[in-house]
Design a protein around this motif. Structure first.
Motif, short mmCIF file in Angstrom:
data_model
loop_
_atom_site.label_atom_id
_atom_site.label_comp_id
_atom_site.label_asym_id
_atom_site.label_seq_id
_atom_site.Cartn_x
_atom_site.Cartn_y
_atom_site.Cartn_z
N PRO A 97 -3.69 -5.74 -76.61
CA PRO A 97 -2.70 -6.54 -77.34
C PRO A 97 -3.09 -6.68 -78.81
O PRO A 97 -4.25 -6.96 -79.13
CB PRO A 97 -2.75 -7.89 -76.62
N GLY A 98 -2.14 -6.42 -79.69
CA GLY A 98 -2.39 -6.47 -81.12
C GLY A 98 -3.03 -5.20 -81.66
O GLY A 98 -3.33 -5.10 -82.84
N GLY A 99 -3.25 -4.21 -80.79
CA GLY A 99 -3.89 -2.97 -81.20
C GLY A 99 -2.98 -2.09 -82.05
O GLY A 99 -1.77 -2.29 -82.11
N LEU A 100 -3.59 -1.12 -82.71
CA LEU A 100 -2.85 -0.22 -83.60
C LEU A 100 -3.14 1.24 -83.27
O LEU A 100 -4.26 1.59 -82.90
CB LEU A 100 -3.24 -0.48 -85.06
N LEU A 101 -2.13 2.06 -83.47
CA LEU A 101 -2.26 3.50 -83.39
C LEU A 101 -2.13 4.05 -84.81
O LEU A 101 -1.16 3.73 -85.50
CB LEU A 101 -1.15 4.09 -82.51
#
Length: 144
Positions: A97-101
């Motif tokens: 959750p809240g992660g980025l690619l």
């Protein structure tokens, strides 16, 4: 310094090269041969993905990927987005959750407008874009 860094590539030769480069530069990282999309249950805060994005027609016309290893590493399907679409279809399984690619692409092969359309199809959000106007490459930062 407290981060855990993992590298993953389908091509074993690239993994061994990454291991050697990390050791030479005294970097704390682990590298594995495999495919993020197949059998991988790990989740991450950040995923950096340099997608295979050269479409088959452009490759055939320009003849840039002649050997099988280059073709496997760089071909992105008929529209250059096939592998990107596969990743985006399962990205919620791999991002915390809240992660980025961070998705790296060359605009010569896949224009940013095409990727923006794909993001919409997969309900992903563009956070920002970092562009290199000299190489026509860009990194699009994506959240889900």
């Amino acid at each position: 310094p407290d981060s855990n860094v993992f590298g993953l590539d389908r091509l074993k030769g690239r993994v061994s090269g990454a291991v050697k480069t990390a050791a030479r530069n005294k970097l704390k990282a682990a590298f594995y041969a495999g495919d993020l999309l197949i059998g991988n249950k790990a989740t991450f805060d950040i995923i950096v993905f340099n997608a295979p994005y050269i479409d088959e027609n452009t490759n055939d016309r320009l003849g840039i990927l002649a050997d099988p290893i280059s073709r496997e590493a760089c071909l992105g399907g008929s529209d250059g987005c096939e592998i990107i679409k596969k990743l985006l279809s399962s990205i919620t399984n791999h991002l915390k959750p809240g992660g980025l690619l961070l998705l790296g692409i060359n605009g010569f092969y896949v224009p940013l407008t095409r990727i923006r359309n794909v993001l919409t199809d997969y309900l992903c959000k563009e956070v920002s874009v970092i562009e290199n106007n000299v190489t026509r490459s860009y990194v699009i930062v994506i959240s889900v």
